[in-house]
Every structure is written in structure tokens, then in C-alpha cells.
Design an enzyme around this catalytic site. Structure first.
Site, PDB file in Angstrom:
ATOM      1  N   ARG A 121      -0.737   0.561  -3.301  1.00  7.53           N
ATOM      2  CA  ARG A 121      -1.478  -0.687  -3.511  1.00  7.53           C
ATOM      3  C   ARG A 121      -2.535  -0.934  -2.428  1.00  7.53           C
ATOM      4  NH1 ARG A 121       0.566   0.667  -7.311  1.00  7.53           N
ATOM      5  NH2 ARG A 121       1.992  -0.435  -8.703  1.00  7.53           N
ATOM      6  N   SER A 162       2.666  -8.838 -10.873  1.00  7.11           N
ATOM      7  CA  SER A 162       3.597  -8.783  -9.739  1.00  7.11           C
ATOM      8  C   SER A 162       2.971  -9.465  -8.520  1.00  7.11           C
ATOM      9  CB  SER A 162       3.922  -7.327  -9.395  1.00  7.11           C
ATOM     10  OG  SER A 162       4.597  -6.702 -10.454  1.00  7.11           O
ATOM     11  N   GLU A 190       0.938  -8.794  -3.167  1.00  9.26           N
ATOM     12  CA  GLU A 190       0.042  -7.865  -3.860  1.00  9.26           C
ATOM     13  C   GLU A 190      -1.173  -8.627  -4.375  1.00  9.26           C
ATOM     14  OE1 GLU A 190       0.182  -5.062  -7.851  1.00  9.26           O
ATOM     15  OE2 GLU A 190       1.989  -5.243  -6.643  1.00  9.26           O
TER      16      GLU A 190
END
Length: 283
Positions: free
Chosen positions: A162, A208, A278
């Protein structure tokens, strides 16, 4: 050259985020041609304004107070299909890139049919799902670096989970090239869409909220803290998947961030694990 008369004032940012929260941007510009971006950024610098480059708004949360500067929303979304590669502008939806590849019987990016974000945001955050990440298929890209357009290869991004270097350099992705191959696995596409429907909640969210810590699932840790279904104001930690925070319809950004902080504190206290967002939190 961008068109100054197209700059909007006091634009509600809630319309441009899948969370549907956030105050107003002082200035807002929808950029359908990436050639306008250097001039827009120069305009912001000239007027001593902060600027923020926005894609699809599916992985970002704006504060209730808004953004006291220029928000540049990239809507340029051209997609070109080749024999071994597919090229997409930053504003193209990643799921649309996968869909067009599939329609041309081209494979390699089937999993991305379930990612709603833009190409720009996906490369910036090395988006991924069901075992496939952007870094595994990116071939090259054009970025705006120090006011100039530059073509770079995959290695430039220093990809990890990520993460890409764009998160640190704040360079702007303009266009990306993905590797593909002949033969689309339509069965895999259907499987991925079914899994997302089964495991992830529908509603106003940004997907998420937290990255998964090493060797663990953020959602499982939050659930073990008893926070599944927890509400604050108009927001809720999803009853279906605890790593999703939902706007139930009347949430403010502060409600969502309060639940995120609650989850971070609980997981830290119970497991001594730090949850890292995130979602990009602006401001």
C-alpha cells in the site's frame, strides 16, 4: 493552459468523496486534460495556496472544515488497448480498465474489476485485492515531477504494501501503462466480484480503512476488541467487516475519524499493534 473561469469557489467536497463527508474547497477545478495540471499548480503557488490532487475520491476523507486551497480533480480518463499493454489516464476507474481489458479478451488484471478507485490513486497507494497489486502489473507511467512531465519505469515507485514513493514526493501521476496478455479469465472476474459482495459491506465508505499489520488482519483485530457495529454520530464500524467504517447517511468526517481513533486505541491496548490508515486523511 487551464481556463481560469472554470475554477469553482466554495465547492462541497462531500460530492467528490465516496464517504460523502467533508466541507468546502475554497477553489475547485475539474481537470479533463492532464496538460492543464502544471499551470494549475503554478497558479496555486502564485496565489500562495495549498493544493490537493484528487482522483475518484474512493480512498480519501476530507475534514468538516473543508480545504482552504485548490482541489484539482483529475477526470481525464482515456483508455487505450494494445496487444500486451493497456494505457490509462489517471482519472480512469481501475475497474473500467479491467472491464475493457476483459471485453477485448485480455487478462492479467482481472482482480481489479472490484476496485472502484482511479488509476492515479491506485498507483499512488499500490492498491490491491485478492492477491494482486498494482506493482505486479505496472510497466511504466508518466508523472509530473518538479513541473515537468517525465516517463518513469516501475522501479521508480519503490513499491511496497500500500505504498509508492508518490506518497512522499507528492508528484502527480498522469498516465499509467499496465502489462496484459491474451486471454481473459472471465471465471476469475466473476469469482472476485462474488467474493467482494459476500465479504465486504455496501454503503458509503472508502473501503478498508486501515492497512493490515504484518501477519494480521486489521478487521479481525478490531472485531476481537468488540467494536463491530459500534456507532458514533452518523458513522458505524461495519457489522459485516470491521475494517470498514460506514457513513450511515448523516455522518460528519469527525464521526468517522472518532471511530477510527477508537479502533486504533482499542487494538493498541489489547494487542500492542499500531493500526495505520490506508485511507488518505486530508488536513
Amino acid at each position: 493552459m487551464f481556463q481560469p473561469d472554470k475554477i469553482k469557489k466554495s465547492e462541497s467536497l462531500s460530492k467528490h468523496s465516496t464517504f460523502r463527508v467533508g466541507g468546502e474547497a475554497k477553489y475547485f477545478y475539474e481537470c479533463g486534460n492532464t496538460k492543464e495540471i502544471p499551470d494549475l499548480i503554478r497558479w496555486a503557488y502564485h496565489n500562495k495556496l495549498p493544493f490537493f490532487v484528487l482522483g475518484g475520491g474512493s480512498n480519501v476523507i476530507f475534514p468538516d472544515k473543508g480545504f482552504d486551497g485548490l482541489v484539482i480533480k483529475i477526470t481525464a480518463s482515456e483508455i487505450k488497448v494494445g496487444k500486451t499493454q493497456i494505457t490509462a489516464e489517471a482519472g480512469a476507474k481501475l475497474m473500467q480498465v479491467a472491464k475493457i481489458a476483459g471485453e477485448n479478451d485480455l487478462g492479467g488484471i482481472e482482480e481489479f474489476i472490484s476496485i472502484p478507485g482511479s488509476v492515479g490513486g491506485a498507483v499512488r497507494g499500490n492498491a490491491g485485492c485478492f492477491g494482486k497489486e498494482i506493482s505486479s502489473v505496472l510497466r511504466a507511467a508518466w508523472i509530473l515531477k518538479a513541473g515537468r512531465v517525465q516517463k518513469v519505469g516501475k522501479d521508480y515507485f519503490n513499491f511496497s504494501y500500500r505504498y509508492s514513493r508518490l506518497k512522499d514526493t507528492h508528484e502527480v501521476l498522469l498516465k499509467a501503462v499496465f502489462s496484459i496478455h491474451k486471454g481473459c479469465d472471465q471465471k476469475r472476474m466473476k469469482e472476485v466480484l462474488a467474493l467482494r459482495k459476500e465479504k465486504q459491506p455496501w454503503g458509503l465508505s472508502a473501503g478498508s480503512f486501515f492497512k493490515n499489520p504484518n501477519g494480521a488482519s486489521a478487521g479481525e483485530l478490531i472485531e476481537k476488541c468488540g467494536l463491530k457495529g459500534k456507532t458514533f454520530g452518523g458513522a458505524q464500524i461495519s457489522e459485516k467487516h470491521a475494517n470498514f467504517i460506514l457513513n450511515l447517511g448523516s455522518a460528519k468526517a469527525s464521526d468517522i475519524l472518532a471511530l477510527a481513533k477508537m479502533a486504533q486505541d482499542a487494538v493498541k491496548e489489547k494487542f500492542d499493534v499500531d493500526l495505520e490508515p490506508e485511507v488518505q486523511i486530508v488536513g
